[in-house]
Design an enzyme around this catalytic site. Structure first.
Site, PDB file in Angstrom:
ATOM      1  CG  HIS A  15      -0.393   0.313   2.518  1.00 20.14           C
ATOM      2  ND1 HIS A  15      -1.147   0.564   3.631  1.00 20.14           N
ATOM      3  CD2 HIS A  15       0.890   0.409   2.937  1.00 20.14           C
ATOM      4  CE1 HIS A  15      -0.354   0.808   4.663  1.00 20.14           C
ATOM      5  NE2 HIS A  15       0.879   0.717   4.274  1.00 20.14           N
ATOM      6  CB  CYS A  34       2.719   4.140   5.655  1.00 23.56           C
ATOM      7  SG  CYS A  34       2.897   2.575   6.537  1.00 23.56           S
ATOM      8  CG  HIS A  40       5.437   0.316   2.377  1.00 25.31           C
ATOM      9  ND1 HIS A  40       4.858   1.507   2.067  1.00 25.31           N
ATOM     10  CD2 HIS A  40       4.839  -0.101   3.510  1.00 25.31           C
ATOM     11  CE1 HIS A  40       3.956   1.811   2.977  1.00 25.31           C
ATOM     12  NE2 HIS A  40       3.913   0.846   3.869  1.00 25.31           N
ATOM     13  CG  HIS A  42       2.406  -3.192   6.138  1.00 18.36           C
ATOM     14  ND1 HIS A  42       3.250  -2.839   7.159  1.00 18.36           N
ATOM     15  CD2 HIS A  42       2.079  -2.042   5.492  1.00 18.36           C
ATOM     16  CE1 HIS A  42       3.420  -1.520   7.146  1.00 18.36           C
ATOM     17  NE2 HIS A  42       2.733  -1.009   6.139  1.00 18.36           N
ATOM     18  CG  ASP A  80      -2.198 -13.419   0.010  1.00 19.37           C
ATOM     19  OD1 ASP A  80      -1.395 -12.743   0.689  1.00 19.37           O
ATOM     20  OD2 ASP A  80      -1.940 -14.577  -0.375  1.00 19.37           O
ATOM     21  CG  HIS A  81       1.005 -12.362  -2.679  1.00 25.24           C
ATOM     22  ND1 HIS A  81       0.628 -13.110  -1.593  1.00 25.24           N
ATOM     23  CD2 HIS A  81       2.339 -12.510  -2.780  1.00 25.24           C
ATOM     24  CE1 HIS A  81       1.693 -13.686  -1.077  1.00 25.24           C
ATOM     25  NE2 HIS A  81       2.750 -13.336  -1.771  1.00 25.24           N
ATOM     26  CD  GLU A 125      -0.311  -0.878   8.477  1.00 23.35           C
ATOM     27  OE1 GLU A 125      -1.200  -0.757   7.618  1.00 23.35           O
ATOM     28  OE2 GLU A 125       0.206   0.080   9.076  1.00 23.35           O
TER      29      GLU A 125
HETATM   30 NI    NI Z   1       2.582   0.899   5.445  1.00 14.48          NI
END
Ligand code: NI
Length: 136
Positions: A15, A34, A40, A42, A80-81, A125
């Site tokens: 995100h 972020c 990047h 998580h 996911d992914h 997170e």
């Molecule tokens: Ni982040």
């Protein structure tokens, strides 16, 4: 007698937290790392909790095998992914903070959970930062 059952799940997603109308410096001030313009990832840990009266015939509040399948179909398949900002329609105009991701997950699951049962979503997170939402 109301009991809560919990099911843990996991997904990886990328995100970026930012507001289009702010420049990179302002976004960094508010969202920190972020806001990285290159995105990047998580490792999200999810706990889905369902509270209700156990069924007198089965002793189950909810069959956890069904909850597992529901989380797979509604959450893991969708998130996911994925790059949440780019690939997940719910985040087209919604910043994918842990708070907002938890609300999106709750909304996806709520109408699949039996009426009268309460639903709570807890989303990590990072191992130390987590949020929870129960539809209030
Ligand atoms: Ni982040």
């Amino acid at each position: 007698m109301r009991i809560t059952v919990h099911r843990k799940a996991h997904f990886n997603a990328a995100h970026r937290l930012f507001r289009k109308e702010w420049d990179d410096d302002r976004n960094f001030e508010v969202f920190g790392k972020c806001s990285n313009p290159h995105y990047h990832g998580h490792n999200y840990e999810l706990i889905v909790s369902v509270t209700g009266e156990p069924d007198p015939k089965t002793g189950f509040v909810m069959d956890l095998k069904i909850l597992k399948e529901l989380i797979y179909a509604e959450v893991e398949e969708a998130l996911d992914h994925k790059n949440l900002n780019v690939e997940v329609p719910e985040f087209k105009d919604l910043i994918p903070t842990a708070e907002n991701i938890a609300v999106v997950i709750w909304n996806k699951l709520r109408n699949k959970i039996q009426d009268g049962h309460d639903l709570e979503v807890t989303l990590y997170e990072t191992p130390r930062n987590f949020v929870s939402y129960k539809g209030e």
